[in-house]
Design an enzyme around this catalytic site. Structure first.
Site, mmCIF file in Angstrom:
data_model
loop_
_atom_site.group_PDB
_atom_site.id
_atom_site.type_symbol
_atom_site.label_atom_id
_atom_site.label_comp_id
_atom_site.label_asym_id
_atom_site.label_seq_id
_atom_site.Cartn_x
_atom_site.Cartn_y
_atom_site.Cartn_z
ATOM 1 N N SER A 238 0.833 -1.189 0.000
ATOM 2 C CA SER A 238 0.000 0.000 0.000
ATOM 3 C C SER A 238 0.884 1.262 0.000
ATOM 4 O O SER A 238 1.687 1.432 -0.914
ATOM 5 C CB SER A 238 -0.958 -0.049 1.194
ATOM 6 N N ASP A 456 -8.742 -4.655 -5.871
ATOM 7 C CA ASP A 456 -8.257 -3.871 -4.734
ATOM 8 C C ASP A 456 -9.075 -2.591 -4.591
ATOM 9 O O ASP A 456 -9.157 -1.793 -5.520
ATOM 10 C CB ASP A 456 -6.774 -3.527 -4.937
ATOM 11 N N HIS A 486 -7.412 -5.973 -0.466
ATOM 12 C CA HIS A 486 -6.302 -5.026 -0.518
ATOM 13 C C HIS A 486 -4.992 -5.798 -0.421
ATOM 14 O O HIS A 486 -4.605 -6.253 0.656
ATOM 15 C CB HIS A 486 -6.446 -4.042 0.640
#
Length: 517
Positions: A238, A456, A486
């Site tokens: 991320s 995602d 995610h």
């Protein structure tokens, strides 16, 4: 305020919501100081002033038992912690220093050890000190040949962590409507944003101007050197992909084996990032609704109508707090980070339709990392401080208001919330932003594995291709997973996990464009 690039902290909450648990892991024996018997690693490249002094480049880390993390529990004895001294200001390398908290567990097969594998789990604002021991079982294969290492970045947790508000003020601010309707609510929204910014300035002082992603990348290069590694081996998730991209741009000659998973789009400014996330969360919600046998458009309208009713009249809960529209939206969001939590979303929405907001409030509390005693994590404080220093975006209320129709068109559920967030997030921030967009070009760097997940929600798939392109020809290697949630690694795909392991353990990058379905 709430911005949705959070990653591993949220994934841990999602796992808890889904009724699963993770054990702890680590090496059989605590690591010693591995730099003592090795030849010195290349000194950190410097990009912001004079060379770093010997007091920093020749420092020896004092590894010892770790204290309790953000969850209140200390990891087992296989983990060791230390503090790394880094410059507060890299333009003044001989000046004031701050401490960066590190955690490490040694490689299990010392004879085939490659070096250190450094993790950043996202945020910005995520604590690697707390997260790595929890997620270590997923990296058991990697730990055979790597020391697993993570850290609290500057301004986070045990590394001069930023606190902008007391817990009581955080709970009081939950009454502020983050998708305001009309002048009174807008004024309260902006006043709350300004108050938060002022609190960060009081709490962080001179540190606030030095909480950039580029400075954290420089910290990682000094970390690499002090750990005794010639190159940085790194796993970023991320926001950790944004940090990894910054490192590759600043230090292309120090790039070892880097993995970027759940990739932040480096080409997007603040408004474009908000639109990306609006699309991503609506896409994930559509997939959830299809899984429930519902038409996505009709199901989205039903949820949007529910949120409007809650806005007009908050729902009662089993406690003394009410479920507001803002908290309900956040409660929906957290369940979209993992397909495992879709049943929890279905139950919470059904309860809310029946007039009980307890389940959605519990989900929102998990997102906000609120404990039963009313204490809150400061991750969102660090997240805002870092992202507002990074980004030059200072969208005005008038600009946000003018964009709402476009945001609503993208998502009737999340559009207005994220559209207003563009104005409130850095409103009256006391230090200027540094960049329009992230710079990730890394000419001459070794291949970097970039993984995009088509489902995602928080870092939509398209950003992975843009990151791979931005790194440059022969550097960015794109791999696609047709999945949900995610991130990709550790989410049940043998194809993804096998390719990542082969790259990190054997140096064999997959063919650019590889697809795992």
């Amino acid at each position: 305020m709430a911005r949705y690039v959070r990653s591993a902290a949220l994934l841990a909450a999602v796992v808890m919501i889904a009724g699963c648990s993770s054990g702890s892991g680590g090496a059989d024996d605590p690591p010693g100081d591995r730099t003592a018997s090795r030849s010195p690693a290349p000194a950190p490249s410097d990009t912001a002033g004079g060379g770093l002094p010997a007091s920093l480049t020749e420092q020896r880390l004092s590894w010892g038992a770790c204290g309790a993390g953000a969850d209140g529990e200390a990891p087992d004895d296989s983990w060791r912690c230390a503090d790394l001294k880094v410059p507060l200001d890299y333009a003044k390398p001989d000046g004031k220093t701050i401490d960066i908290a590190l955690i490490r567990a040694g490689a299990k097969d010392e004879g085939s050890r490659i070096g250190s594998l450094v993790f950043n789990f996202g945020g910005p604002g995520g604590s690697g000190i707390s997260m790595l021991p929890s997620f270590a079982p997923e990296y058991d294969r990697l730990q055979k040949r790597y020391d697993l290492v993570s850290f609290d970045p500057r301004g986070v947790g045990d590394s001069e962590g930023v606190r902008c508000r007391a817990d009581e003020a955080i709970q009081a601010a939950e009454e502020v409507d983050l998708s305001p309707d009309g002048g009174t609510e807008e004024r309260a929204f902006l006043a709350d944003a300004a108050d938060f910014a002022a609190g960060c300035e009081r709490g962080a002082g001179e540190l606030l101007a030095h909480l950039s992603t580029d400075n954290t990348a420089r910290d990682m290069d000094l970390m690499r050197h002090v750990l005794g590694d010639d190159e940085l081996h790194y796993f970023g998730i991320s926001y950790g992909t944004q940090l990894g991209g910054a490192y590759a741009h600043l230090f292309p000659g120090r790039v070892g084996r880097l993995v970027f998973d759940a990739v932040v789009d480096p080409t997007a400014d603040g408004v474009a990032q908000a639109k990306n996330q609006t699309r991503g969360f609506q896409r994930a919600l559509d997939n959830y609704l299809k899984d429930q046998g519902q038409d996505p458009a009709e199901g989205s309208r039903t949820i949007a109508d529910l949120l409007q009713r809650i806005d007009a009249e908050p729902l009662p809960t089993s406690g003394d707090r009410e479920l507001t529209q803002t908290l309900a939206t956040i409660g929906i969001v957290i369940t979209l980070y993992s397909e495992q939590s879709w049943p929890a979303l279905a139950e919470a929405l059904e309860s809310a339709e029946d007039g009980d907001g307890s389940a959605l409030l519990a989900l929102a509390d998990a997102y906000n990392e609120r404990d039963e005693a009313g204490g809150y994590s400061t991750q969102s404080h660090s997240q805002r401080a870092i992202s507002c220093r990074d980004s030059k975006d200072r969208t005005t209320p008038a600009q946000a208001r003018a964009s709402l129709a476009e945001f609503r068109e993208i998502s009737p559920v999340f559009g207005e919330f994220l559209g207003w967030d563009t104005a409130g997030w850095c409103h009256q921030w006391p230090v200027p932003g540094l960049q329009e967009r992230s710079e990730v070009s890394a000419p001459g760097a070794a291949p970097i594995l970039v993984i995009g997940n088509t489902g995602d929600p928080a870092t939509p798939y398209e950003g992975a291709g843009r990151m791979a392109d931005g790194l440059g020809a022969g550097v960015g290697v794109l791999m696609t997973w047709k999945g949900e949630g995610h991130g990709a690694y550790g989410n049940g795909s043998d194809c993804v996990d096998g390719a990542v392991d082969a790259y990190l353990l054997d140096g064999r990058a997959p063919k650019d464009g590889k697809v795992c379905s």
